[in-house]
Design an enzyme around this catalytic site. Structure first.
Site, PDB file in Angstrom:
ATOM      1  N   ASP A 158      -6.254   7.149  -0.417  1.00 34.22           N
ATOM      2  CA  ASP A 158      -5.762   8.352   0.268  1.00 34.22           C
ATOM      3  C   ASP A 158      -4.239   8.474   0.274  1.00 34.22           C
ATOM      4  O   ASP A 158      -3.707   9.582   0.213  1.00 34.22           O
ATOM      5  CB  ASP A 158      -6.242   8.363   1.724  1.00 34.22           C
ATOM      6  CG  ASP A 158      -7.680   8.825   1.793  1.00 34.22           C
ATOM      7  OD1 ASP A 158      -8.221   9.241   0.750  1.00 34.22           O
ATOM      8  OD2 ASP A 158      -8.270   8.731   2.887  1.00 34.22           O
TER       9      ASP A 158
ATOM     10  N   GLN B 184      11.377  -0.481  -2.911  1.00 28.45           N
ATOM     11  CA  GLN B 184      11.248   0.204  -4.207  1.00 28.45           C
ATOM     12  C   GLN B 184      11.877   1.596  -4.127  1.00 28.45           C
ATOM     13  O   GLN B 184      12.625   2.019  -5.016  1.00 28.45           O
ATOM     14  CB  GLN B 184       9.766   0.313  -4.582  1.00 28.45           C
ATOM     15  CG  GLN B 184       9.493   1.245  -5.743  1.00 28.45           C
ATOM     16  CD  GLN B 184       8.054   1.167  -6.227  1.00 28.45           C
ATOM     17  OE1 GLN B 184       7.699   0.239  -6.912  1.00 28.45           O
ATOM     18  NE2 GLN B 184       7.229   2.151  -5.889  1.00 28.45           N
TER      19      GLN B 184
ATOM     20  N   HIS C 284      -2.138   7.631  -2.032  1.00 28.52           N
ATOM     21  CA  HIS C 284      -1.691   8.218  -3.308  1.00 28.52           C
ATOM     22  C   HIS C 284      -1.955   9.724  -3.305  1.00 28.52           C
ATOM     23  O   HIS C 284      -1.142  10.517  -3.792  1.00 28.52           O
ATOM     24  CB  HIS C 284      -2.470   7.625  -4.489  1.00 28.52           C
ATOM     25  CG  HIS C 284      -2.154   6.199  -4.782  1.00 28.52           C
ATOM     26  ND1 HIS C 284      -3.065   5.186  -4.603  1.00 28.52           N
ATOM     27  CD2 HIS C 284      -1.026   5.609  -5.264  1.00 28.52           C
ATOM     28  CE1 HIS C 284      -2.522   4.039  -4.956  1.00 28.52           C
ATOM     29  NE2 HIS C 284      -1.292   4.265  -5.362  1.00 28.52           N
TER      30      HIS C 284
ATOM     31  N   ARG D 167      -3.882  -3.133  -3.015  1.00 24.64           N
ATOM     32  CA  ARG D 167      -4.205  -4.567  -2.925  1.00 24.64           C
ATOM     33  C   ARG D 167      -5.080  -4.877  -1.714  1.00 24.64           C
ATOM     34  O   ARG D 167      -5.516  -6.031  -1.566  1.00 24.64           O
ATOM     35  CB  ARG D 167      -2.922  -5.389  -2.897  1.00 24.64           C
ATOM     36  CG  ARG D 167      -2.216  -5.417  -4.262  1.00 24.64           C
ATOM     37  CD  ARG D 167      -1.110  -6.435  -4.318  1.00 24.64           C
ATOM     38  NE  ARG D 167      -0.614  -6.642  -5.666  1.00 24.64           N
ATOM     39  CZ  ARG D 167       0.390  -5.961  -6.221  1.00 24.64           C
ATOM     40  NH1 ARG D 167       0.993  -4.995  -5.544  1.00 24.64           N
ATOM     41  NH2 ARG D 167       0.788  -6.232  -7.456  1.00 24.64           N
TER      42      ARG D 167
ATOM     43  N   GLY E 228      -2.601   3.365 -10.492  1.00 22.96           N
ATOM     44  CA  GLY E 228      -4.042   3.589 -10.412  1.00 22.96           C
ATOM     45  C   GLY E 228      -4.667   2.920  -9.206  1.00 22.96           C
ATOM     46  O   GLY E 228      -3.981   2.543  -8.255  1.00 22.96           O
TER      47      GLY E 228
HETATM   48  O1  PAF Z   1       4.576   1.822  -6.799  1.00 22.36           O
HETATM   49  C1  PAF Z   1       3.965   1.683  -7.875  1.00 22.36           C
HETATM   50  O2  PAF Z   1       2.756   1.916  -7.973  1.00 22.36           O
HETATM   51  C2  PAF Z   1       4.727   1.202  -9.092  1.00 22.36           C
HETATM   52  O3  PAF Z   1       5.699   0.267  -8.748  1.00 22.36           O
HETATM   53  C3  PAF Z   1       5.318   2.344  -9.933  1.00 22.36           C
HETATM   54  C4  PAF Z   1       6.375   3.102  -9.159  1.00 22.36           C
HETATM   55  C5  PAF Z   1       4.214   3.280 -10.376  1.00 22.36           C
HETATM   56  C6  PAF Z   1       5.993   1.770 -11.183  1.00 22.36           C
HETATM   57  O4  PAF Z   1       5.100   1.070 -11.974  1.00 22.36           O
END
Ligand code: PAF
Length: 284
Positions: free
Chosen positions: A35, A155, A37, A189, A31
């Site tokens: 932009d 990630q 996202h 953030r 959440g």
């Molecule tokens: O990148 C993120 O926002 C989070 O690490 C994810 C992949 C939604 C997992 O909670």
């Protein structure tokens, strides 16, 4: 856009979409959408018939002293933004829906490689929380494709590895980093950066770019480049968490003859920890 809070209802709708032969794209988020996202959603839109987004601030990936409680929850404006990019379904579960037996008792998914370096070194358990929740979300949505941002390079690498190791039949797509005009990578953030710090935080990207130019120009003294890079960031008043020149594939420190290189940096501002990276491919 239809919003679901319960796994059962979302599954029902997605089952029908799947039976109708629809390709399902998935964008997991926490959440506070910006932009970058929305670009992930647009990317899924291009290759999929149906786009599902999730918003869940996953407690399992936050350390005890981290910002889970102050992580911005902006559900109403997130919904508006998702509607503007034609997201079809939004999954917004609460903690009880995702972790009915509590966090302590949750079965975990552990990726033993690439998770205890870089962000994993300063955030123990973080990637275990990510791989666990992403696995759960993948089981719930059963997407054909899932889109992740390259800003969270480690990630993305860990998730790719998990998908390969666990034979998950999901295509993982990487979406480019979205930057502000001065180069700052967009992040949820960034709202924690103070006005006073804001003009200086671009130093992270500037330093990554400087190191990348040095390497492209033939400088292979990686350890000296890392030290100089740290000094540049510290000179702007920020504490460096890490600044590493790595092999893009396994995130080990780059060797002299590595061609695919990713430079990753993390630094602390007063209220945030910012990460960024730049990848380069050297001619062989
Ligand atoms: O990148 C993120 O926002 C989070 O690490 C994810 C992949 C939604 C997992 O909670």
């Amino acid at each position: 856009m239809q919003v679901f809070h319960h796994i059962k209802n979302l599954r029902q709708v997605l089952k029908a979409e799947r039976m109708a032969g629809k390709r399902i794209g998935f964008v997991p988020t926490m959440g506070n959408l910006h932009d970058a996202h929305l670009e992930l959603v647009r990317s899924a839109r291009q290759t999929c018939d149906i786009v599902v987004c999730s918003i869940f601030v996953n407690g399992l990936q936050f350390g005890l002293n981290e910002d889970w409680d102050k992580y911005p929850r902006t559900f109403a404006s997130d919904c508006e933004k998702l509607r503007s990019v034609n997201c079809d379904y939004l999954f917004h579960p609460d903690d009880n829906e995702m972790y009915p037996n509590g966090l302590e008792h949750q079965t975990r998914v552990i990726c033993p490689t690439m998770t205890d370096v870089l962000c994993g070194a300063s955030r123990p358990g973080h990637f275990e929380g990510v791989t666990t929740v992403v696995t759960k979300l993948f089981h719930i949505v059963e997407p054909d494709e899932a889109v992740f941002g390259i800003k969270d390079y480690q990630q993305l690498a860990v998730i790719r590895r998990m998908v390969e190791d666990l034979c998950m039949d999901i295509e993982i797509t990487a979406a480019p980093i979205h930057r502000e005009q001065d180069g700052l990578a967009m992040s949820s953030r960034n709202g924690f950066i103070t006005e006073e710090e804001r003009p200086r935080v671009a130093v992270l990207y500037q330093t990554l770019s400087w190191v990348s130019d040095e390497i492209k120009g033939g400088n292979k003294d990686y350890s000296e480049l890392q030290s100089k890079a740290r000094a540049k960031i510290e000179a702007e008043g920020f504490r460096v968490d890490y600044f590493n020149i790595c092999n893009s594939k396994d995130l080990e420190m780059a060797a002299f003859d590595d061609n695919e290189i990713t430079i990753l940096g993390a630094m602390y501002t007063e209220g945030a920890r910012l990460i960024d990276n730049v990848s380069i491919v050297l001619e062989g």
